[in-house]
Structures are given as C-alpha cells and as structure tokens.
Design a protein around this motif. Structure first.
Motif, short mmCIF file in Angstrom:
data_model
loop_
_atom_site.label_atom_id
_atom_site.label_comp_id
_atom_site.label_asym_id
_atom_site.label_seq_id
_atom_site.Cartn_x
_atom_site.Cartn_y
_atom_site.Cartn_z
N LEU A 1 6.49 45.86 21.12
CA LEU A 1 7.58 45.49 20.21
C LEU A 1 8.49 46.69 19.97
O LEU A 1 8.00 47.80 19.74
CB LEU A 1 6.99 45.02 18.88
CG LEU A 1 5.99 43.86 18.97
CD1 LEU A 1 5.31 43.64 17.63
CD2 LEU A 1 6.67 42.60 19.44
N VAL A 2 9.80 46.45 19.98
CA VAL A 2 10.78 47.50 19.71
C VAL A 2 11.77 46.98 18.68
O VAL A 2 12.50 46.02 18.94
CB VAL A 2 11.51 47.93 20.99
CG1 VAL A 2 12.54 49.00 20.66
CG2 VAL A 2 10.53 48.43 22.04
N TRP B 1 7.73 40.53 9.75
CA TRP B 1 8.36 41.78 9.36
C TRP B 1 7.61 42.33 8.15
O TRP B 1 7.34 41.59 7.20
CB TRP B 1 9.83 41.59 9.01
CG TRP B 1 10.71 41.40 10.20
CD1 TRP B 1 11.16 40.22 10.70
CD2 TRP B 1 11.27 42.42 11.02
NE1 TRP B 1 11.96 40.43 11.80
CE2 TRP B 1 12.05 41.79 12.01
CE3 TRP B 1 11.20 43.81 11.03
CZ2 TRP B 1 12.74 42.49 13.00
CZ3 TRP B 1 11.87 44.51 12.00
CH2 TRP B 1 12.64 43.86 12.97
N TYR B 2 7.27 43.59 8.24
CA TYR B 2 6.59 44.30 7.16
C TYR B 2 7.41 45.55 6.84
O TYR B 2 8.21 45.99 7.66
CB TYR B 2 5.17 44.69 7.58
CG TYR B 2 4.25 43.52 7.79
CD1 TYR B 2 4.39 42.67 8.88
CD2 TYR B 2 3.22 43.23 6.88
CE1 TYR B 2 3.56 41.59 9.08
CE2 TYR B 2 2.37 42.16 7.06
CZ TYR B 2 2.54 41.33 8.16
OH TYR B 2 1.71 40.26 8.35
N ASN C 1 5.70 42.75 13.73
CA ASN C 1 4.29 42.49 14.07
C ASN C 1 4.16 41.17 14.81
O ASN C 1 4.82 40.19 14.47
CB ASN C 1 3.45 42.46 12.80
CG ASN C 1 2.03 42.03 13.05
OD1 ASN C 1 1.65 40.89 12.80
ND2 ASN C 1 1.21 42.94 13.55
N CYS C 2 3.34 41.18 15.83
CA CYS C 2 2.96 39.97 16.55
C CYS C 2 1.48 39.74 16.33
O CYS C 2 0.67 40.62 16.62
CB CYS C 2 3.26 40.10 18.04
SG CYS C 2 2.31 38.97 19.08
N ARG C 3 1.13 38.58 15.82
CA ARG C 3 -0.27 38.29 15.57
C ARG C 3 -0.66 37.00 16.29
O ARG C 3 0.01 35.97 16.15
CB ARG C 3 -0.55 38.16 14.08
CG ARG C 3 -2.01 37.90 13.74
CD ARG C 3 -2.25 38.14 12.27
NE ARG C 3 -1.95 39.52 11.90
CZ ARG C 3 -1.96 39.97 10.66
NH1 ARG C 3 -2.28 39.16 9.66
NH2 ARG C 3 -1.68 41.23 10.40
N THR C 4 -1.73 37.11 17.07
CA THR C 4 -2.32 35.93 17.70
C THR C 4 -3.77 35.84 17.26
O THR C 4 -4.23 36.67 16.46
CB THR C 4 -2.24 36.04 19.23
OG1 THR C 4 -3.01 37.18 19.65
CG2 THR C 4 -0.80 36.19 19.70
N THR C 5 -4.51 34.90 17.79
CA THR C 5 -5.92 34.78 17.42
C THR C 5 -6.76 35.91 17.99
O THR C 5 -7.89 36.14 17.55
CB THR C 5 -6.49 33.44 17.89
OG1 THR C 5 -6.28 33.32 19.30
CG2 THR C 5 -5.80 32.29 17.16
N TRP C 6 -6.23 36.65 18.98
CA TRP C 6 -7.03 37.68 19.61
C TRP C 6 -6.47 39.10 19.45
O TRP C 6 -7.14 40.06 19.82
CB TRP C 6 -7.18 37.39 21.12
CG TRP C 6 -5.88 37.38 21.87
CD1 TRP C 6 -5.26 38.45 22.48
CD2 TRP C 6 -5.01 36.26 22.09
NE1 TRP C 6 -4.07 38.05 23.04
CE2 TRP C 6 -3.90 36.72 22.84
CE3 TRP C 6 -5.07 34.91 21.73
CZ2 TRP C 6 -2.87 35.87 23.23
CZ3 TRP C 6 -4.04 34.08 22.13
CH2 TRP C 6 -2.95 34.56 22.86
#
Length: 115
Positions: free
Chosen positions: A4-5, A36-37, A96-101
């Motif tokens: 991510l950029v 976004w954080y 942030n990218c969040r997946t199950t893994w």
C-alpha cells in the motif's frame, strides 16, 4: 501480500479539505476490508474509516459528516475525502488492507492543519 502507498497529505488551513489516496498492488485488493487510520504524536493509532469490498462503510464518531471513504476496485485504490479540517485532525494517516489471513499497512501520509 498487498503493498500500500498513501499520498495526498500536506499542510492545510483550518477548515480546508484534502483527498488522500491509497494505491494497492496485488490481486487481492477486492477482497480487502480497507481502512484509514491515523496516529498523532504521543497518541495511539485510531481507526478513522473503513470500507468493505461491497462498499459498506464505518466511521469514527469524530469524523462523521466530514470524512468520506470510497474505493475503486478496478483501480485498486481507496480514497479518503477530508473536509472541514480541525487542528485535532493533524496526524499521520495510514492505509490498511485486512483480509481473513493478513493485514497490511502503508507507510502513511502526513496531514497537518494550521490555524
């Protein structure tokens, strides 16, 4: 793993606007819950806004009505439109990218609000 950029941060006057962008590499972007954080000096990182792959959104109470998160799955990009900036919005903003893994973070972009 998604990389991510972030971009679009800067120095802006009180009450101004900015549009942050987060470009993602990799083929799993559409599966990410994107967020976004932000983190201000001396404070913990906090959630600002999140958006699911089917565009359901959630916002921190402090930004509701001023911030808008959106995503373009075809361009692997998530955006954060920030309006009516306040001094307390000064922080480094992270994507942030969040997946199950997995969970991936960018390096952030600085937003500074001047009065």
């Amino acid at each position: 793993q998604v990389q991510l950029v972030e971009s679009g941060g800067g120095l802006v006057q009180l009450g101004g606007s900015l549009r942050l962008s987060c470009a993602a590499s990799g083929s799993t972007f559409s599966m990410c819950r994107m967020g976004w954080y932000r983190q201000a000096p001396g404070k913990q990182r906090e959630m600002v806004a999140t958006i699911t792959s089917d565009h359901n959104t959630d916002y921190a109470d402090s930004v509701k009505g001023r911030f808008t998160i959106s995503r373009d799955n075809a361009k692997n990009t998530v955006f954060l439109q920030i309006n009516s900036l306040k001094p307390e919005d000064t922080a480094r903003y992270y994507c942030n990218c969040r997946t199950t893994w997995a969970s991936s973070w960018g390096l952030g972009t600085q937003v500074t609000v001047s009065s």
